[in-house]
Design a protein around this motif. Structure first.
Motif, short mmCIF file in Angstrom:
data_model
loop_
_atom_site.label_atom_id
_atom_site.label_comp_id
_atom_site.label_asym_id
_atom_site.label_seq_id
_atom_site.Cartn_x
_atom_site.Cartn_y
_atom_site.Cartn_z
N UNK A 42 0.85 -1.19 0.00
CA UNK A 42 0.00 0.00 0.00
C UNK A 42 0.89 1.24 0.00
N UNK A 43 0.92 1.92 -1.12
CA UNK A 43 1.80 3.07 -1.28
C UNK A 43 1.06 4.38 -1.01
N UNK A 44 1.73 5.31 -0.39
CA UNK A 44 1.23 6.68 -0.25
C UNK A 44 2.07 7.57 -1.15
N UNK A 45 1.44 8.13 -2.17
CA UNK A 45 2.15 9.00 -3.11
C UNK A 45 2.20 10.41 -2.54
N UNK A 46 3.40 10.95 -2.42
CA UNK A 46 3.62 12.27 -1.82
C UNK A 46 3.64 13.35 -2.92
N UNK A 69 6.13 15.53 -3.15
CA UNK A 69 7.52 15.83 -3.47
C UNK A 69 7.95 15.17 -4.78
N UNK A 70 8.73 15.91 -5.58
CA UNK A 70 9.23 15.40 -6.86
C UNK A 70 10.72 15.70 -6.98
N UNK A 71 11.37 14.97 -7.86
CA UNK A 71 12.76 15.29 -8.21
C UNK A 71 13.09 14.62 -9.54
N UNK A 72 14.18 15.01 -10.12
CA UNK A 72 14.60 14.45 -11.40
C UNK A 72 15.74 13.47 -11.16
N UNK A 73 15.61 12.28 -11.74
CA UNK A 73 16.66 11.26 -11.68
C UNK A 73 17.06 10.95 -13.12
N UNK A 74 18.29 11.26 -13.46
CA UNK A 74 18.68 11.16 -14.87
C UNK A 74 17.81 12.10 -15.68
N UNK A 75 17.20 11.61 -16.72
CA UNK A 75 16.30 12.42 -17.55
C UNK A 75 14.84 12.27 -17.15
N UNK A 76 14.58 11.51 -16.08
CA UNK A 76 13.21 11.16 -15.72
C UNK A 76 12.67 12.03 -14.58
N UNK A 77 11.44 12.49 -14.75
CA UNK A 77 10.73 13.19 -13.67
C UNK A 77 10.14 12.15 -12.74
N UNK A 78 10.41 12.28 -11.44
CA UNK A 78 10.01 11.25 -10.48
C UNK A 78 9.17 11.83 -9.35
N UNK A 79 8.29 10.99 -8.82
CA UNK A 79 7.48 11.32 -7.66
C UNK A 79 7.88 10.42 -6.49
N UNK A 80 7.64 10.92 -5.31
CA UNK A 80 7.97 10.19 -4.09
C UNK A 80 6.78 9.38 -3.60
N UNK A 81 7.05 8.18 -3.10
CA UNK A 81 6.01 7.34 -2.50
C UNK A 81 6.61 6.57 -1.34
N UNK A 82 5.77 6.22 -0.37
CA UNK A 82 6.25 5.47 0.80
C UNK A 82 5.33 4.30 1.09
N UNK A 83 5.90 3.26 1.68
CA UNK A 83 5.13 2.09 2.09
C UNK A 83 5.87 1.36 3.20
N UNK A 84 5.15 0.53 3.93
CA UNK A 84 5.76 -0.37 4.91
C UNK A 84 5.60 -1.79 4.39
N UNK A 85 6.71 -2.51 4.33
CA UNK A 85 6.70 -3.84 3.73
C UNK A 85 7.62 -4.78 4.48
#
Length: 261
Positions: free
Chosen positions: A126-130, A132-148
């Motif tokens: 179960x992911x929680x999408x935040x 916050x964003x950042x760029x990794x390489x050429x890709x735009x990325x979003x932050x997500x968290x989960x407990x697993x």
């Protein structure tokens, strides 16, 4: 006619996009028992298509011989001690995870004294999408968290590759995971490079298992983990008799396996 042509173009574009093979190269820092991303740094990769993915790390052919045999000490931040590694943990097949979406199944193996092979229903996350964003390489990325399975993970995923894969057993986001780590950075995957589409000959196939071995369920794997704890306890008792006055500490499950619930 124009609308029909546009729909046809969109159909072929999406069909081509989702039929493409992709390849992501990661670095994986295994810092169990130390944290803070301090530990052996292995090469890893993930190959995937629209139906399935295949991940591997700790594979001897991915590493240089001098790195495999290197002895290195990683110190704790509080100067309370450290861990000495007499070379990297590698095997000919590496630690692997294969995931098939429609079959909703994961096959994996991990080396701990011996190879352990696990087959399980793909574990839900179960992911929680935040925001916050950042760029990794050429890709735009979003932050997500989960407990697993005993750890809390942060993942950075990109919708530029709209497939639900990631390193190891992390999956289920609306985009491919390029970076991930648990809250103490006992495990840390970082992005190196991407090929999408890729012409790699490596396929996202099912895993094979050597003759004479069997697939364990996840519950059987948990029993195997406890057996390792019991074996360590027995060894400690024997060593305590040989070396009176010396205290032998029982290893923690969190220091032995990524899955430690």
């Amino acid at each position: 006619m124009i609308k029909f042509q546009l729909c046809l173009f969109t159909f072929f574009f999406l069909t081509n996009c989702f039929s493409q093979k992709g390849l992501i190269h990661y670095g994986f820092i295994d810092a169990k028992g130390i944290g803070n991303g301090k530990g052996p740094d292995s090469n890893a990769y993930l190959v995937f298509n629209k139906e399935q993915s295949y991940y591997v790390t700790a594979k001897d052919s991915l590493e240089k011989a001098e790195k495999i045999n290197e002895q290195k000490t990683y110190n704790n931040d509080d100067d309370s001690g450290g861990t000495i590694y007499n070379g990297m943990k590698v095997s000919p097949q590496g630690d692997q995870v294969a995931y098939h979406i429609k079959k909703n199944t994961m096959w994996s193996n991990v080396l701990y004294r011996k190879q352990i092979y696990i087959k399980e229903v793909a574990p839900s996350q179960t992911w929680k999408i935040e925001k916050e964003t950042k760029k990794i390489g050429k890709f735009n990325c979003k932050k997500a968290t989960t407990t697993f399975r005993g750890r809390t993970y942060t993942a950075w995923f990109t919708s530029d590759i709209p497939l639900p894969y990631g390193p190891w057993k992390l999956h289920g986001l609306p985009g491919l995971i390029l970076e991930a780590y648990d809250s103490n950075k006992n495990a840390y995957w970082y992005f190196k490079s991407a090929e999408y589409p890729s012409k790699t000959k490596q396929n996202a196939n099912y895993m094979s298992i050597p003759k004479g071995l069997k697939w364990l369920s996840y519950q059987e794997f948990k029993k195997a983990q406890q057996n390792e704890i019991n074996l360590a306890d027995d060894n400690n008792k024997l060593n305590a008799k040989k070396f009176p006055g010396v205290q032998f500490l029982l290893p923690k499950l969190t220091d032995m396996f990524l899955e430690c619930e």
